[in-house]
Design a protein around this motif. Structure first.
Motif, PDB file in Angstrom:
ATOM      1  N   TRP A 122     -25.109  51.651 -13.757  1.00 27.64           N
ATOM      2  CA  TRP A 122     -25.934  52.179 -14.684  1.00 27.64           C
ATOM      3  C   TRP A 122     -25.679  51.922 -15.857  1.00 27.64           C
ATOM      4  CZ3 TRP A 122     -30.323  54.736 -13.708  1.00 27.64           C
ATOM      5  CH2 TRP A 122     -30.946  55.852 -14.800  1.00 27.64           C
ATOM      6  N   MET A 123     -24.525  52.096 -16.351  1.00 25.37           N
ATOM      7  CA  MET A 123     -24.196  51.963 -17.673  1.00 25.37           C
ATOM      8  C   MET A 123     -24.464  50.486 -17.987  1.00 25.37           C
ATOM      9  SD  MET A 123     -21.035  54.261 -18.687  1.00 25.37           S
ATOM     10  CE  MET A 123     -20.028  54.254 -17.201  1.00 25.37           C
ATOM     11  N   ASP A 124     -24.149  49.591 -17.301  1.00 21.34           N
ATOM     12  CA  ASP A 124     -24.441  48.233 -17.491  1.00 21.34           C
ATOM     13  C   ASP A 124     -25.696  47.567 -17.908  1.00 21.34           C
ATOM     14  OD1 ASP A 124     -21.728  47.449 -17.090  1.00 21.34           O
ATOM     15  OD2 ASP A 124     -21.875  46.799 -15.176  1.00 21.34           O
ATOM     16  N   HIS A 125     -26.765  48.655 -17.635  1.00 20.50           N
ATOM     17  CA  HIS A 125     -28.240  48.532 -17.754  1.00 20.50           C
ATOM     18  C   HIS A 125     -28.509  49.285 -19.352  1.00 20.50           C
ATOM     19  CE1 HIS A 125     -29.241  46.465 -14.315  1.00 20.50           C
ATOM     20  NE2 HIS A 125     -28.498  47.502 -13.486  1.00 20.50           N
ATOM     21  N   ASP A 126     -27.447  49.470 -19.909  1.00 20.34           N
ATOM     22  CA  ASP A 126     -27.460  50.158 -21.297  1.00 20.34           C
ATOM     23  C   ASP A 126     -27.922  51.543 -21.328  1.00 20.34           C
ATOM     24  OD1 ASP A 126     -26.755  49.924 -23.998  1.00 20.34           O
ATOM     25  OD2 ASP A 126     -28.612  48.970 -24.562  1.00 20.34           O
ATOM     26  N   LYS A 127     -27.617  52.109 -20.310  1.00 19.06           N
ATOM     27  CA  LYS A 127     -28.271  53.474 -20.247  1.00 19.06           C
ATOM     28  C   LYS A 127     -26.992  54.615 -20.689  1.00 19.06           C
ATOM     29  CE  LYS A 127     -31.781  52.560 -17.832  1.00 19.06           C
ATOM     30  NZ  LYS A 127     -33.152  52.480 -18.528  1.00 19.06           N
ATOM     31  N   LYS A 128     -27.349  55.485 -21.433  1.00 18.06           N
ATOM     32  CA  LYS A 128     -26.396  56.351 -22.167  1.00 18.06           C
ATOM     33  C   LYS A 128     -26.505  57.803 -21.739  1.00 18.06           C
ATOM     34  CE  LYS A 128     -26.216  53.109 -25.858  1.00 18.06           C
ATOM     35  NZ  LYS A 128     -27.437  52.408 -25.896  1.00 18.06           N
ATOM     36  N   THR A 129     -27.214  57.929 -20.779  1.00 17.42           N
ATOM     37  CA  THR A 129     -27.469  59.633 -20.198  1.00 17.42           C
ATOM     38  C   THR A 129     -27.268  59.597 -18.662  1.00 17.42           C
ATOM     39  OG1 THR A 129     -29.808  58.959 -19.860  1.00 17.42           O
ATOM     40  CG2 THR A 129     -29.166  59.885 -22.197  1.00 17.42           C
ATOM     41  N   CYS A 130     -27.113  60.776 -18.072  1.00 13.90           N
ATOM     42  CA  CYS A 130     -26.879  61.009 -16.798  1.00 13.90           C
ATOM     43  C   CYS A 130     -27.873  60.577 -15.989  1.00 13.90           C
ATOM     44  CB  CYS A 130     -26.631  62.692 -16.790  1.00 13.90           C
ATOM     45  SG  CYS A 130     -26.695  62.947 -15.000  1.00 13.90           S
ATOM     46  N   PRO A 131     -28.025  59.885 -14.972  1.00 15.71           N
ATOM     47  CA  PRO A 131     -29.113  59.441 -14.046  1.00 15.71           C
ATOM     48  C   PRO A 131     -29.884  60.843 -13.256  1.00 15.71           C
ATOM     49  CG  PRO A 131     -26.959  58.343 -13.307  1.00 15.71           C
ATOM     50  CD  PRO A 131     -26.708  59.186 -14.264  1.00 15.71           C
ATOM     51  N   LEU A 132     -29.279  61.912 -13.348  1.00 17.84           N
ATOM     52  CA  LEU A 132     -29.737  63.087 -13.059  1.00 17.84           C
ATOM     53  C   LEU A 132     -30.519  63.820 -14.005  1.00 17.84           C
ATOM     54  CD1 LEU A 132     -27.425  64.450 -10.132  1.00 17.84           C
ATOM     55  CD2 LEU A 132     -29.848  63.532  -9.841  1.00 17.84           C
TER      56      LEU A 132
ATOM     57  N   ARG B 247     -30.316  63.374 -17.386  1.00 16.96           N
ATOM     58  CA  ARG B 247     -30.699  62.747 -18.904  1.00 16.96           C
ATOM     59  C   ARG B 247     -29.629  63.159 -19.906  1.00 16.96           C
ATOM     60  NH1 ARG B 247     -32.041  58.799 -15.955  1.00 16.96           N
ATOM     61  NH2 ARG B 247     -34.163  58.402 -15.494  1.00 16.96           N
ATOM     62  N   THR B 248     -28.725  64.159 -19.803  1.00 18.25           N
ATOM     63  CA  THR B 248     -27.716  64.437 -20.703  1.00 18.25           C
ATOM     64  C   THR B 248     -26.881  63.414 -21.203  1.00 18.25           C
ATOM     65  OG1 THR B 248     -27.727  66.852 -19.866  1.00 18.25           O
ATOM     66  CG2 THR B 248     -25.911  66.159 -21.021  1.00 18.25           C
ATOM     67  N   SER B 249     -26.483  63.220 -22.573  1.00 14.78           N
ATOM     68  CA  SER B 249     -25.680  62.254 -22.824  1.00 14.78           C
ATOM     69  C   SER B 249     -24.353  62.135 -22.232  1.00 14.78           C
ATOM     70  CB  SER B 249     -25.596  62.390 -24.433  1.00 14.78           C
ATOM     71  OG  SER B 249     -24.627  61.416 -24.887  1.00 14.78           O
ATOM     72  N   PHE B 250     -23.894  60.818 -22.166  1.00 20.61           N
ATOM     73  CA  PHE B 250     -22.488  60.722 -21.484  1.00 20.61           C
ATOM     74  C   PHE B 250     -21.494  61.224 -22.337  1.00 20.61           C
ATOM     75  CE2 PHE B 250     -24.083  56.743 -18.875  1.00 20.61           C
ATOM     76  CZ  PHE B 250     -24.244  57.691 -17.581  1.00 20.61           C
ATOM     77  N   VAL B 251     -21.631  60.935 -23.539  1.00 22.78           N
ATOM     78  CA  VAL B 251     -20.639  61.227 -24.615  1.00 22.78           C
ATOM     79  C   VAL B 251     -20.685  62.689 -24.947  1.00 22.78           C
ATOM     80  CG1 VAL B 251     -19.664  60.637 -26.831  1.00 22.78           C
ATOM     81  CG2 VAL B 251     -20.817  59.027 -25.583  1.00 22.78           C
ATOM     82  N   PRO B 252     -19.452  63.457 -24.776  1.00 17.18           N
ATOM     83  CA  PRO B 252     -19.512  64.763 -25.254  1.00 17.18           C
ATOM     84  C   PRO B 252     -19.713  65.049 -26.521  1.00 17.18           C
ATOM     85  CG  PRO B 252     -17.739  64.122 -24.235  1.00 17.18           C
ATOM     86  CD  PRO B 252     -18.332  62.731 -24.339  1.00 17.18           C
ATOM     87  N   ASP B 253     -20.555  66.231 -27.177  1.00 15.19           N
ATOM     88  CA  ASP B 253     -20.874  66.372 -28.450  1.00 15.19           C
ATOM     89  C   ASP B 253     -19.711  66.389 -29.246  1.00 15.19           C
ATOM     90  OD1 ASP B 253     -23.378  66.835 -27.479  1.00 15.19           O
ATOM     91  OD2 ASP B 253     -22.997  68.978 -27.342  1.00 15.19           O
ATOM     92  N   GLU B 254     -18.366  66.809 -29.214  1.00 19.60           N
ATOM     93  CA  GLU B 254     -17.408  66.668 -30.011  1.00 19.60           C
ATOM     94  C   GLU B 254     -16.888  65.307 -30.346  1.00 19.60           C
ATOM     95  OE1 GLU B 254     -15.703  67.655 -25.815  1.00 19.60           O
ATOM     96  OE2 GLU B 254     -17.345  68.221 -27.242  1.00 19.60           O
ATOM     97  N   LEU B 255     -17.112  64.418 -29.337  1.00 17.01           N
ATOM     98  CA  LEU B 255     -16.667  62.822 -29.273  1.00 17.01           C
ATOM     99  C   LEU B 255     -17.788  61.903 -29.860  1.00 17.01           C
ATOM    100  CD1 LEU B 255     -14.686  62.338 -26.384  1.00 17.01           C
ATOM    101  CD2 LEU B 255     -13.832  62.794 -28.468  1.00 17.01           C
ATOM    102  N   GLN B 256     -18.797  62.506 -30.338  1.00 13.77           N
ATOM    103  CA  GLN B 256     -20.536  61.768 -30.698  1.00 13.77           C
ATOM    104  C   GLN B 256     -19.954  61.142 -31.880  1.00 13.77           C
ATOM    105  OE1 GLN B 256     -23.068  61.514 -28.381  1.00 13.77           O
ATOM    106  NE2 GLN B 256     -23.506  59.818 -29.776  1.00 13.77           N
ATOM    107  N   GLY B 257     -19.426  61.678 -32.794  1.00 16.85           N
ATOM    108  CA  GLY B 257     -19.110  60.991 -34.175  1.00 16.85           C
ATOM    109  C   GLY B 257     -18.259  59.733 -34.217  1.00 16.85           C
ATOM    110  N   GLU B 258     -16.948  59.977 -33.564  1.00 20.68           N
ATOM    111  CA  GLU B 258     -16.207  58.855 -33.108  1.00 20.68           C
ATOM    112  C   GLU B 258     -16.908  57.897 -32.398  1.00 20.68           C
ATOM    113  OE1 GLU B 258     -11.987  58.307 -30.921  1.00 20.68           O
ATOM    114  OE2 GLU B 258     -12.602  60.339 -31.042  1.00 20.68           O
TER     115      GLU B 258
END
Length: 168
Positions: free
Chosen positions: A121-131, A133-144
């Motif tokens: 799923w990520m190899d198709h440049d998707k960055k959100t949950c397939p179910l 659509r919440t972002s894969f990256v946790p909010d506290e790690l988004q800046g990094e």
């Protein structure tokens, strides 16, 4: 006025369709006979199926997919500890989870997927949950994550070369 009772020019295509249908019936009959006798190896099939389609990956996955894979944990299904009901199957491939399988557990939405399914799923440049659509990256790690993605994409090098030029 009314509808005509029959068309004489439709006879040839009708005969052709019935012939094809009869040939398909004969093919299925022979196939069933070979299956019954255990001689399926002698039948040639046109379909070629990959042995494990969930393990196919592109040669060059997107940079964002590589960075997200570093962030998301990979654990064995038997090690998963969830409050409430444990998920029974992967929502991408619909296969049930087994004890030793590698899974990815999304921190933001708490959904669980097979590692190979989510990686594809990520190899198709998707960055959100397939179910959800919440972002894969946790909010506290988004800046990094954004900084690392910017640095890895080569944009930082482009601007770095010209930042010492006066007026730019």
């Amino acid at each position: 006025m009314g509808f005509p009772v029959g068309y004489t020019e439709v006879f040839l295509p009708k005969l052709f369709v019935h012939t094809l249908s009869f040939l398909g019936f004969i093919r299925n009959l022979i196939s069933a006979l070979f299956n019954f006798m255990g001689l399926t190896n002698f039948l040639e099939t046109d379909a070629v199926w990959p042995e494990n389609p969930t393990r196919t990956t592109p040669e060059h996955p997107p940079v964002s997919a590589l960075l997200i894979r570093e962030i998301l944990p990979v654990i064995k299904y038997e090690e998963l500890v969830v409050v409430g009901d444990q998920p029974e199957s992967c929502a991408v491939c619909l296969y049930e989870f087994e004890g030793g399988e590698e899974i990815r557990w999304l921190r933001n939405c708490r959904h669980v997927f097979h590692r190979a399914c989510l990686d594809r799923w990520m190899d198709h440049d998707k960055k959100t949950c397939p179910l959800c659509r919440t972002s894969f990256v946790p909010d506290e790690l988004q800046g990094e994550f954004n900084q690392r993605l910017w640095a890895a994409s080569g944009i930082a090098d482009f601007y770095g070369e010209y930042s010492s030029v006066p007026g730019l």
